[in-house]
Write a protein that holds these residues in place. Structure first.
Motif: not given
Length: 432
Positions: A17-44
Motif C-alpha cells: 500500500l505504501a508503494l502504491w501511495l508513493l505513486g502520487i508524488p511520482a505521478t506529479l513529477a511525471g506530469l511536470w516531466f511531460i509538460a516540459v517535454v511538450s515545450m521541448i521545441t523551445s529553449f525553455v
C-alpha cells in the motif's frame, strides 16, 4: 535482523500500500516531466528538461530503494553515465542530449503512466482486500443496519445491504465469512504480490543491456584507476620501508665492517665490540626484512590460506579476537590477499578508534561469494565519509567487484560486512 515468515506476511500488504501511495508524488513529477517535454521545441524546454528528468529519477529512486529493501528483487540504477558538467550553452545542450537519449529516461516515464494500475493489481491488492474485510466487519456490526434504516442500498460482495439487513442473521453471518476470507487472503498473498510487483519494477526501472554495459565499463575504469593508485602507493611504502629500515642498517653495517677491518690489528678489543654491534644490527635488519615480507604477502597466507592467516593475525592482536572460518577450500590468491589485508586494516582501525575489547570475525563462502563479517563491541559511530580507512578498504575490494556494508550506530556495535565474488579451488589441490 532477518524477518520471520509471519512478519513478512503481516508487513507485506502495508508495504504494498505504501508503494502504491508513493505513486502520487511520482505521478506529479511525471506530469511536470511531460509538460516540459511538450515545450521541448523551445529553449525553455531544453532549459527545464534536465531538472525535470532529475526530479523524476529522484522519485523513482525511492521505489528502487523500497523494492530492494522489501522484496527479494534487486534493482540497480539504470542511468547511463552523464557527461562532465561544462559551463555555458554548450554544456547545457550536451547534458540535455545525454538525458533525452538515455532509454532509462523514457522507461521512467512509462513507469509513471502504468504503475498506478499495475500496483493496484499487485502490491496494493492485499491491503485493499484487508481493508475490504474490515469494512465487512463494520457493516456486520452496525453500518449495514444504519444503511438499511435510512433507506440506503449497497452490496458487499454478493450480499445485498438494504432494509432489514440488521435483523437478517444469514446476511450478517455471510458478511462476516466474506470479510474474514478477504482478510486472510490479503495476508496470505501479500509477499507474493509484493514480489510480483518487484519483478515488474525491475522490468522497467532496472538497467537495460546497453546501460548495464556502460555502467560496467564505468565501474571497471574507476576500479582500474584505484587499483593502479593502490599499487603505486604500496610500492612507495615498500621503497620507504626499505630505505628507512633495512637499507639504512645494511649501510651502517658496511661502515662498521670497514672500521673493524682497520681496528683488528691495532685494537682487537674494540673490534670485538663493533662485531657484536654489527651482529645485532644484522639481526634487526633481518627482522625488518621479514616484517616487510609479511606486509607484502604473509607466508602463512601463502601456505595455509586466508582462514588460518586471519587466525594468526588474531593471535598477535592486542584485543580479544574470535575467528570463525567456514571455508571448504581456498579462494583465488588475489582474493585471499585482498580479504586478508582488509581484515587486518579493520582490526587496526578497531584497536585505534573503537574502544572495543572484543572482536568477532566470521568468514564463509556462500552463493559464489566470500562473505566476511567483522563485529566489535566498541562505541560505534564509524562512517565511510571522508578519507577513512574503511573507504580505502571499499576501494580495494571494489577492484574485485566486492562490496562493503557498514552498520555502526552510536553506542555500537560496529559491524563491517564484506562480500567478494570468487570461486573456491578444489580442497584436494589446496596446500595443507
Amino acid at each position: 535482523m532477518e524477518e520471520t515468515r509471519l512478519q513478512r506476511h503481516v508487513r507485506a500488504p502495508w508495504r504494498g500500500l505504501a508503494l502504491w501511495l508513493l505513486g502520487i508524488p511520482a505521478t506529479l513529477a511525471g506530469l511536470w516531466f511531460i509538460a516540459v517535454v511538450s515545450m521541448i521545441t523551445s529553449f525553455v524546454g531544453v532549459l527545464l528538461f534536465p531538472s525535470s528528468a532529475m526530479l523524476l529519477r529522484e522519485r523513482l529512486d525511492a521505489y528502487r530503494v523500497r523494492i530492494n529493501r522489501w522484496t527479494d528483487v534487486r534493482i540497480a540504477r539504470p542511468y547511463l553515465p552523464e557527461p562532465e558538467r561544462e559551463p555555458g550553452l554548450q554544456g547545457m545542450v550536451r547534458r540535455f542530449v545525454a538525458l533525452i537519449s538515455d532509454p532509462a529516461t523514457w522507461r521512467d516515464y512509462l513507469w509513471v503512466l502504468t504503475d498506478p494500475v499495475v500496483s493496484a493489481l499487485t502490491a496494493a491488492l492485499p491491503a485493499m482486500l484487508i481493508l475490504y474485510g474490515v469494512w465487512g466487519y463494520v457493516l456486520a456490526a452496525f453500518a449495514g443496519d444504519m444503511i438499511g434504516h435510512y433507506g440506503g442500498s449497497d452490496w458487499y460482495a454478493y450480499i445485498h445491504v438494504t432494509a432489514g439487513y440488521g435483523r437478517d442473521t444469514g446476511r450478517i453471518l455471510s458478511t462476516v465469512v466474506v470479510a474474514t476470507a478477504c482478510i486472510a487472503l490479503g495476508y496470505a498473498i501479500g509477499p507474493k504480490m509484493l514480489t510480483a510487483y518487484g519483478h515488474w519494477g525491475r522490468a522497467l526501472l532496472g538497467p537495460t543491456r546497453k546501460s548495464e554495459l556502460a555502467l560496467r565499463v564505468q565501474h571497471l575504469t574507476e576500479t582500474r584507476s584505484e587499483a593502479v593508485d593502490a599499487s603505486a602507493a604500496e610500492l612507495r611504502r615498500i621503497e620507504r620501508d626499505l630505505h628507512d629500515g633495512a637499507q639504512a642498517r645494511l649501510v651502517a653495517m658496511g661502515m662498521s665492517l670497514g672500521a673493524i677491518e682497520h681496528l683488528l690489528d691495532r685494537d682487537p678489543e674494540k673490534a670485538r665490540i663493533l662485531l657484536a654491534e654489527t651482529r645485532a644490527s644484522s639481526a634487526k635488519a633481518l627482522h625488518e626484512l621479514r616484517d616487510l615480507v609479511r606486509g607484502i604477502h604473509p607466508p602463512v597466507l601463502a601456505d595455509r590460506g586466508v582462514g588460518d592467516a586471519v587466525r594468526a593475525l588474531a593471535l598477535d592482536h592486542p584485543m580479544d579476537v574470535e575467528v570463525s572460518a567456514d571455508l571448504p577450500a581456498r579462494p583465488e590468491p588475489p582474493v585471499e590477499s585482498a580479504a586478508y589485508f582488509a581484515v587486518s586494516e579493520i582490526l587496526t582501525n578497531a584497536a585505534k578508534h573503537s574502544g572495543a575489547s572484543r572482536v568477532w570475525i566470521d568468514m564463509r563462502h556462500e552463493n559464489g561469494m566470500l562473505r566476511i563479517t567483522v563485529t566489535d563491541d566498541g562505541r560505534g559511530g564509524a562512517t565511510l565519509d571522508g578519507g577513512s580507512g574503511l573507504r580505502g578498504i571499499e576501494r580495494r575490494i571494489g577492484t574485485f567487484d566486492g562490496v562493503l556494508a557498514l552498520s555502526s550506530p552510536p553506542g555500537g556495535p560496529t559491524i563491517v560486512t564484506m562480500e567478494l565474488p570468487c570461486a573456491l579451488s578444489s580442497p584436494k589441490i589446496s596446500p595443507s
